[in-house]
Motif scaffolding. Sequence first.
Motif, PDB file in Angstrom:
ATOM      1  N   MET A   1       5.456 116.005  67.588  1.00 59.10           N
ATOM      2  CA  MET A   1       5.438 114.638  67.061  1.00 59.10           C
ATOM      3  C   MET A   1       6.510 113.806  67.722  1.00 59.10           C
ATOM      4  O   MET A   1       7.524 114.332  68.179  1.00 59.10           O
ATOM      5  N   GLU A   2       6.252 112.520  67.785  1.00 63.57           N
ATOM      6  CA  GLU A   2       7.310 111.573  68.137  1.00 63.57           C
ATOM      7  C   GLU A   2       8.056 111.276  66.839  1.00 63.57           C
ATOM      8  O   GLU A   2       7.437 110.781  65.889  1.00 63.57           O
ATOM      9  N   PRO A   3       9.343 111.551  66.744  1.00 65.39           N
ATOM     10  CA  PRO A   3      10.067 111.404  65.484  1.00 65.39           C
ATOM     11  C   PRO A   3      10.238 109.949  65.040  1.00 65.39           C
ATOM     12  O   PRO A   3      10.483 109.687  63.874  1.00 65.39           O
ATOM     13  N   VAL A   4      10.162 109.019  65.955  1.00 60.14           N
ATOM     14  CA  VAL A   4       9.855 107.611  65.714  1.00 60.14           C
ATOM     15  C   VAL A   4       8.893 107.281  66.843  1.00 60.14           C
ATOM     16  O   VAL A   4       9.223 107.492  68.018  1.00 60.14           O
ATOM     17  N   VAL A   5       7.691 106.832  66.498  1.00 66.16           N
ATOM     18  CA  VAL A   5       6.670 106.642  67.523  1.00 66.16           C
ATOM     19  C   VAL A   5       6.935 105.342  68.280  1.00 66.16           C
ATOM     20  O   VAL A   5       7.241 104.308  67.673  1.00 66.16           O
ATOM     21  N   GLY A   6       6.835 105.429  69.611  1.00 59.28           N
ATOM     22  CA  GLY A   6       6.887 104.208  70.412  1.00 59.28           C
ATOM     23  C   GLY A   6       5.538 103.937  71.049  1.00 59.28           C
ATOM     24  O   GLY A   6       5.222 102.826  71.454  1.00 59.28           O
ATOM     25  N   ASN A   7       4.680 104.960  71.103  1.00 60.10           N
ATOM     26  CA  ASN A   7       3.493 104.883  71.954  1.00 60.10           C
ATOM     27  C   ASN A   7       2.215 104.400  71.296  1.00 60.10           C
ATOM     28  O   ASN A   7       1.144 104.454  71.889  1.00 60.10           O
ATOM     29  N   MET A   8       2.331 103.941  70.048  1.00 63.36           N
ATOM     30  CA  MET A   8       1.215 103.183  69.473  1.00 63.36           C
ATOM     31  C   MET A   8       1.765 101.836  69.012  1.00 63.36           C
ATOM     32  O   MET A   8       1.178 101.156  68.176  1.00 63.36           O
TER      33      MET A   8
ATOM     34  N   PRO B   1       8.067 107.717  60.710  1.00 61.66           N
ATOM     35  CA  PRO B   1       7.494 108.749  59.851  1.00 61.66           C
ATOM     36  C   PRO B   1       8.069 108.679  58.437  1.00 61.66           C
ATOM     37  O   PRO B   1       9.271 108.456  58.280  1.00 61.66           O
ATOM     38  N   THR B   2       7.259 108.916  57.441  1.00 58.06           N
ATOM     39  CA  THR B   2       7.789 108.956  56.062  1.00 58.06           C
ATOM     40  C   THR B   2       8.572 110.262  55.885  1.00 58.06           C
ATOM     41  O   THR B   2       8.346 111.248  56.604  1.00 58.06           O
ATOM     42  N   ALA B   3       9.477 110.263  54.919  1.00 60.81           N
ATOM     43  CA  ALA B   3      10.260 111.474  54.629  1.00 60.81           C
ATOM     44  C   ALA B   3       9.315 112.614  54.226  1.00 60.81           C
ATOM     45  O   ALA B   3       9.499 113.768  54.633  1.00 60.81           O
ATOM     46  N   GLU B   4       8.249 112.271  53.505  1.00 59.21           N
ATOM     47  CA  GLU B   4       7.288 113.298  53.057  1.00 59.21           C
ATOM     48  C   GLU B   4       6.595 113.947  54.260  1.00 59.21           C
ATOM     49  O   GLU B   4       6.422 115.158  54.330  1.00 59.21           O
TER      50      GLU B   4
ATOM     51  N   MET C   1      11.568 109.329  74.305  1.00 58.20           N
ATOM     52  CA  MET C   1      11.841 107.890  74.155  1.00 58.20           C
ATOM     53  C   MET C   1      13.030 107.641  73.216  1.00 58.20           C
ATOM     54  O   MET C   1      13.832 106.747  73.443  1.00 58.20           O
ATOM     55  N   THR C   2      13.151 108.433  72.165  1.00 61.92           N
ATOM     56  CA  THR C   2      14.145 108.173  71.114  1.00 61.92           C
ATOM     57  C   THR C   2      15.483 108.873  71.371  1.00 61.92           C
ATOM     58  O   THR C   2      16.490 108.489  70.769  1.00 61.92           O
ATOM     59  N   GLY C   3      15.457 109.870  72.244  1.00 60.66           N
ATOM     60  CA  GLY C   3      16.673 110.644  72.495  1.00 60.66           C
ATOM     61  C   GLY C   3      17.776 109.781  73.087  1.00 60.66           C
ATOM     62  O   GLY C   3      17.556 109.069  74.059  1.00 60.66           O
ATOM     63  N   PHE C   4      18.969 109.839  72.471  1.00 64.94           N
ATOM     64  CA  PHE C   4      20.124 109.042  72.919  1.00 64.94           C
ATOM     65  C   PHE C   4      19.893 107.539  72.780  1.00 64.94           C
ATOM     66  O   PHE C   4      20.761 106.737  73.106  1.00 64.94           O
TER      67      PHE C   4
ATOM     68  N   LEU D   1      17.306 110.662  61.195  1.00 64.39           N
ATOM     69  CA  LEU D   1      16.381 110.952  60.092  1.00 64.39           C
ATOM     70  C   LEU D   1      16.583 112.337  59.485  1.00 64.39           C
ATOM     71  O   LEU D   1      15.853 112.746  58.590  1.00 64.39           O
ATOM     72  N   GLY D   2      17.557 113.099  60.024  1.00 61.10           N
ATOM     73  CA  GLY D   2      17.836 114.421  59.448  1.00 61.10           C
ATOM     74  C   GLY D   2      16.714 115.412  59.685  1.00 61.10           C
ATOM     75  O   GLY D   2      16.318 116.175  58.806  1.00 61.10           O
ATOM     76  N   ILE D   3      16.161 115.400  60.900  1.00 62.03           N
ATOM     77  CA  ILE D   3      15.071 116.322  61.249  1.00 62.03           C
ATOM     78  C   ILE D   3      15.680 117.538  61.952  1.00 62.03           C
ATOM     79  O   ILE D   3      16.599 117.393  62.767  1.00 62.03           O
ATOM     80  N   GLU D   4      15.179 118.725  61.636  1.00 61.47           N
ATOM     81  CA  GLU D   4      15.696 119.945  62.300  1.00 61.47           C
ATOM     82  C   GLU D   4      14.549 120.671  63.009  1.00 61.47           C
ATOM     83  O   GLU D   4      13.956 121.603  62.447  1.00 61.47           O
TER      84      GLU D   4
END
Length: 443
Positions: free
Chosen positions: A218-225, A230-233, A255-258, A269-272
Amino acid sequence: MTEAAPAPHERTASRRPRSHAAFARAKALIPGGVNSPARAFGGVGGEPIFFASAQGQHLTDIDGATYLDYIGSWGPMILGHRHPRVVAAIEGALATGTTYGAPTEAESRLAELIVAAVPSIEKVRMVSSGTEAAMSAVRLARGFTGRDLIVKFAGNYHGHADSLLVSAGSSAATLGVPNSPGVTAGTAKDTLVLEYNEPQQLADLFRSRGDAIAAVLMEPVVGNMGLVVPTAEFRAAIRDLTRRHGALFVCDEVMTGFRLALGGAQELLGIEPDLTTLGKIVGGGLPLGAYGGRADVMDHILPAGKVFQAGTLSGNPLAVAAGTATLEELRDHPPYAALERLGERLEAGFRRAAAEAGETVWIARVGSMMTIFFQRGRTPLPVTGWQTASQSDTGRYAEFFWGMIDRGIYLPCSQYEALFFSTCHTEADIDRTIAAAAECLAS
Ligand code: KE4
């Protein structure tokens, strides 16, 4: 009688004769005249503009016109073009060679910076593009788990490896179908495509096929649409389901890295995740991608393990120098609070301009990534995934794009891309952009 506004292609020919001629020449040599379709202006009509130079937050085209750059080469240029620290690092590396095809200490220095910035990355392998990073992460996940199926989400782009050029199939089982000629049905059948931000769909799929799934990407924050958060759920569902079923969670932070934080969207977003793919900023504007994550997974990569992955220019001294200087600058002078303030200003200005013009839009922003979705209805439709993003009024976006071009503002040439701004953009630049948008929307 007022003259009809020239169509985009007429606009390019008449207003940018050198770009028009350059495009004709390029088309005779290069498919579509471009080396990547994202640059072809397919989403906005007309002809692409050819550029001669860039400095800071500005681009200059071959007809001599200058623009405020809101693409930043599709993400890498968070420090603006030709940042002195990056230019000096590249020039320094150049003095001792360009590529050896042998290991250098500089690669370990960049690896240390990546590992320090992204806690989920214990080991990292460098490649030359985001596509290579995603392709390698998929092969690694399949090699590590011994399973074939991967899951991705509509509207998420992970580069052009065959198994990732797959769209949602019509079948209820969400079997993937190729979204490009040349991708075989045999490849596509092992990629399942679900709707982003639909945790129940993912849970249903894992219930029926969880023991055959190697990874969820997944893109953890999507840039490509366009930008979608993403919701926390949804984030929790991916993490919980992959862990429970022995699949890997792959976060595509190319895209989102750094960009959104030094540790990327996963820090914000606290994703692991188990694996992360990187590109764009990590190369500081030169060709460099990377993938990394859990050491017990990464140690399956050849020659530590048996999963093959290689590359002539992987970790080459020039790209490593540019990436190292960029990450050191971001570490030493974190720009994220300042970028957030500029983003708040831009977003508020666009909202005001759209409201004053009676334009129905959905605006999504995280830090220095933003999308203004033009919509046909009377009330804004929240864009939560491809099903809602794809209802955008792309024709209206195209008009807005060209209106902003005419005012010296270079936005992404597609409704389905995020805009980016850099540490070189000033409040005055933002205010100028808002004023231009207000003029465009009012007309
Ligand atoms: P590259 O192979 O283009 O370096 O990276 C592929 C990739 C992977 N993952 C994500 C989340 C990405 O956004 C990308 C590339 N992004 C596009 C723009 N949306 C690059 C522009 C282009 O293809 O020319």
